[in-house]
Motif scaffolding. Sequence first.
Motif, PDB file in Angstrom:
ATOM      1  N   GLU A   1      -1.289   4.508  -7.407  1.00  0.00           N
ATOM      2  CA  GLU A   1      -1.128   3.855  -8.709  1.00  0.00           C
ATOM      3  C   GLU A   1       0.247   3.190  -8.823  1.00  0.00           C
ATOM      4  OE1 GLU A   1      -3.506   3.137 -10.854  1.00  0.00           O
ATOM      5  OE2 GLU A   1      -4.751   4.114  -9.340  1.00  0.00           O
ATOM      6  N   GLU A   2       1.252   3.873  -8.314  1.00  0.00           N
ATOM      7  CA  GLU A   2       2.610   3.326  -8.337  1.00  0.00           C
ATOM      8  C   GLU A   2       2.688   2.042  -7.506  1.00  0.00           C
ATOM      9  OE1 GLU A   2       6.982   4.767  -6.852  1.00  0.00           O
ATOM     10  OE2 GLU A   2       5.595   6.334  -7.473  1.00  0.00           O
ATOM     11  N   SER A   3       2.044   2.040  -6.352  1.00  0.00           N
ATOM     12  CA  SER A   3       2.033   0.863  -5.479  1.00  0.00           C
ATOM     13  C   SER A   3       1.353  -0.317  -6.160  1.00  0.00           C
ATOM     14  CB  SER A   3       1.303   1.168  -4.163  1.00  0.00           C
ATOM     15  OG  SER A   3       1.986   2.157  -3.451  1.00  0.00           O
ATOM     16  N   LYS A   4       0.215  -0.035  -6.808  1.00  0.00           N
ATOM     17  CA  LYS A   4      -0.508  -1.097  -7.513  1.00  0.00           C
ATOM     18  C   LYS A   4       0.335  -1.666  -8.657  1.00  0.00           C
ATOM     19  CE  LYS A   4      -5.244   0.333  -6.528  1.00  0.00           C
ATOM     20  NZ  LYS A   4      -6.505   0.819  -7.111  1.00  0.00           N
ATOM     21  N   MET A   5       1.018  -0.784  -9.380  1.00  0.00           N
ATOM     22  CA  MET A   5       1.870  -1.236 -10.485  1.00  0.00           C
ATOM     23  C   MET A   5       3.017  -2.112  -9.986  1.00  0.00           C
ATOM     24  SD  MET A   5       2.095   1.838 -13.308  1.00  0.00           S
ATOM     25  CE  MET A   5       3.818   1.498 -13.527  1.00  0.00           C
ATOM     26  N   LEU A   6       3.555  -1.738  -8.833  1.00  0.00           N
ATOM     27  CA  LEU A   6       4.634  -2.514  -8.240  1.00  0.00           C
ATOM     28  C   LEU A   6       4.162  -3.934  -7.929  1.00  0.00           C
ATOM     29  CD1 LEU A   6       7.582  -2.001  -7.377  1.00  0.00           C
ATOM     30  CD2 LEU A   6       6.723  -1.572  -5.077  1.00  0.00           C
ATOM     31  N   TRP A   7       2.964  -4.038  -7.327  1.00  0.00           N
ATOM     32  CA  TRP A   7       2.404  -5.361  -7.029  1.00  0.00           C
ATOM     33  C   TRP A   7       2.136  -6.138  -8.311  1.00  0.00           C
ATOM     34  CZ3 TRP A   7       3.203  -7.903  -2.968  1.00  0.00           C
ATOM     35  CH2 TRP A   7       3.228  -7.300  -1.704  1.00  0.00           C
ATOM     36  N   GLU A   8       1.620  -5.467  -9.334  1.00  0.00           N
ATOM     37  CA  GLU A   8       1.359  -6.159 -10.603  1.00  0.00           C
ATOM     38  C   GLU A   8       2.644  -6.746 -11.173  1.00  0.00           C
ATOM     39  OE1 GLU A   8      -0.859  -3.352 -12.960  1.00  0.00           O
ATOM     40  OE2 GLU A   8      -2.571  -3.486 -11.582  1.00  0.00           O
ATOM     41  N   ASN A   9       3.732  -5.986 -11.091  1.00  0.00           N
ATOM     42  CA  ASN A   9       5.026  -6.485 -11.564  1.00  0.00           C
ATOM     43  C   ASN A   9       5.508  -7.666 -10.725  1.00  0.00           C
ATOM     44  OD1 ASN A   9       5.140  -4.575 -13.598  1.00  0.00           O
ATOM     45  ND2 ASN A   9       6.335  -3.126 -12.381  1.00  0.00           N
ATOM     46  N   GLN A  10       5.358  -7.548  -9.410  1.00  0.00           N
ATOM     47  CA  GLN A  10       5.783  -8.628  -8.518  1.00  0.00           C
ATOM     48  C   GLN A  10       4.985  -9.904  -8.796  1.00  0.00           C
ATOM     49  OE1 GLN A  10       8.659  -7.282  -7.312  1.00  0.00           O
ATOM     50  NE2 GLN A  10       8.223  -7.903  -5.233  1.00  0.00           N
ATOM     51  N   ILE A  11       3.666  -9.755  -8.935  1.00  0.00           N
ATOM     52  CA  ILE A  11       2.815 -10.926  -9.158  1.00  0.00           C
ATOM     53  C   ILE A  11       3.060 -11.529 -10.544  1.00  0.00           C
ATOM     54  CG2 ILE A  11       0.442 -11.814  -9.213  1.00  0.00           C
ATOM     55  CD1 ILE A  11       1.464 -11.004  -6.368  1.00  0.00           C
ATOM     56  N   ASP A  12       3.407 -10.693 -11.514  1.00  0.00           N
ATOM     57  CA  ASP A  12       3.808 -11.220 -12.830  1.00  0.00           C
ATOM     58  C   ASP A  12       5.026 -12.129 -12.676  1.00  0.00           C
ATOM     59  OD1 ASP A  12       1.799 -10.074 -14.297  1.00  0.00           O
ATOM     60  OD2 ASP A  12       3.013  -8.427 -15.076  1.00  0.00           O
ATOM     61  N   GLU A  13       5.956 -11.696 -11.851  1.00  0.00           N
ATOM     62  CA  GLU A  13       7.155 -12.494 -11.588  1.00  0.00           C
ATOM     63  C   GLU A  13       6.769 -13.806 -10.898  1.00  0.00           C
ATOM     64  OE1 GLU A  13      11.119 -13.674 -11.433  1.00  0.00           O
ATOM     65  OE2 GLU A  13      10.201 -12.095 -12.624  1.00  0.00           O
ATOM     66  N   LEU A  14       5.857 -13.723  -9.943  1.00  0.00           N
ATOM     67  CA  LEU A  14       5.381 -14.925  -9.243  1.00  0.00           C
ATOM     68  C   LEU A  14       4.739 -15.904 -10.225  1.00  0.00           C
ATOM     69  CD1 LEU A  14       4.616 -16.602  -6.729  1.00  0.00           C
ATOM     70  CD2 LEU A  14       2.618 -15.130  -6.462  1.00  0.00           C
ATOM     71  N   LYS A  15       3.867 -15.386 -11.087  1.00  0.00           N
ATOM     72  CA  LYS A  15       3.211 -16.238 -12.096  1.00  0.00           C
ATOM     73  C   LYS A  15       4.243 -16.893 -13.002  1.00  0.00           C
ATOM     74  CE  LYS A  15      -1.232 -13.863 -12.618  1.00  0.00           C
ATOM     75  NZ  LYS A  15      -2.021 -13.063 -13.553  1.00  0.00           N
ATOM     76  N   HIS A  16       5.268 -16.123 -13.363  1.00  0.00           N
ATOM     77  CA  HIS A  16       6.342 -16.632 -14.211  1.00  0.00           C
ATOM     78  C   HIS A  16       7.059 -17.798 -13.509  1.00  0.00           C
ATOM     79  CE1 HIS A  16       9.611 -16.597 -17.096  1.00  0.00           C
ATOM     80  NE2 HIS A  16      10.455 -16.461 -16.114  1.00  0.00           N
ATOM     81  N   ARG A  17       7.334 -17.631 -12.210  1.00  0.00           N
ATOM     82  CA  ARG A  17       8.038 -18.664 -11.430  1.00  0.00           C
ATOM     83  C   ARG A  17       7.187 -19.935 -11.325  1.00  0.00           C
ATOM     84  NH1 ARG A  17      13.435 -17.701 -10.783  1.00  0.00           N
ATOM     85  NH2 ARG A  17      13.715 -15.482 -10.533  1.00  0.00           N
ATOM     86  N   ILE A  18       5.885 -19.732 -11.124  1.00  0.00           N
ATOM     87  CA  ILE A  18       4.975 -20.873 -10.967  1.00  0.00           C
ATOM     88  C   ILE A  18       4.714 -21.536 -12.321  1.00  0.00           C
ATOM     89  CG2 ILE A  18       2.590 -21.504 -10.378  1.00  0.00           C
ATOM     90  CD1 ILE A  18       2.647 -19.368  -8.227  1.00  0.00           C
ATOM     91  N   GLY A  19       4.833 -20.733 -13.374  1.00  0.00           N
ATOM     92  CA  GLY A  19       4.505 -21.231 -14.703  1.00  0.00           C
ATOM     93  C   GLY A  19       3.021 -21.132 -14.954  1.00  0.00           C
ATOM     94  N   ALA A  20       2.388 -20.119 -14.299  1.00  0.00           N
ATOM     95  CA  ALA A  20       0.937 -19.968 -14.410  1.00  0.00           C
ATOM     96  C   ALA A  20       0.573 -18.983 -15.506  1.00  0.00           C
ATOM     97  CB  ALA A  20       0.369 -19.474 -13.087  1.00  0.00           C
TER      98      ALA A  20
END
Length: 126
Positions: A107-126
């Motif tokens: 669960e911790e690993s999945k949450m980490l990826w969710e946070n990382q991908i949120d950052e990616l979406k933020h950078r892309i503006g998606a």
Amino acid sequence: MSKIKYEIEFPIHASPSMLYQYFSSPSGLEEWFADRVNSRGKLMTFMWDDSEEEATIVSKKQDERARYKWTESEGDDTYFEFRVQVDAITKDVSLIVTDFSDEDELEESKMLWENQIDELKHRIGA
């Protein structure tokens, strides 16, 4: 203890070629994944505040996927992969992350990826 393979799908409003740049190049990965990324051939060094990890690029396919293997996990079959999936009908784009985790850290690993991908979406503006 063997690790559990898991996949998480993230819908992202971006073209496959744009998305590919963010997970296959050092400059793209620096935008959202690590503070600094150096690459020497197939070897990538990811740097965060006080830690450094090395990964080898196992395979890449332009605008589609990139698979990495942490050098510290040499002996096992684990890897982490970013894969672009485009829905044939709607043309919606998703990023699929495949990774491995210990059962008690899943669960911790999945949450980490969710946070990382949120950052990616933020950078892309998606």
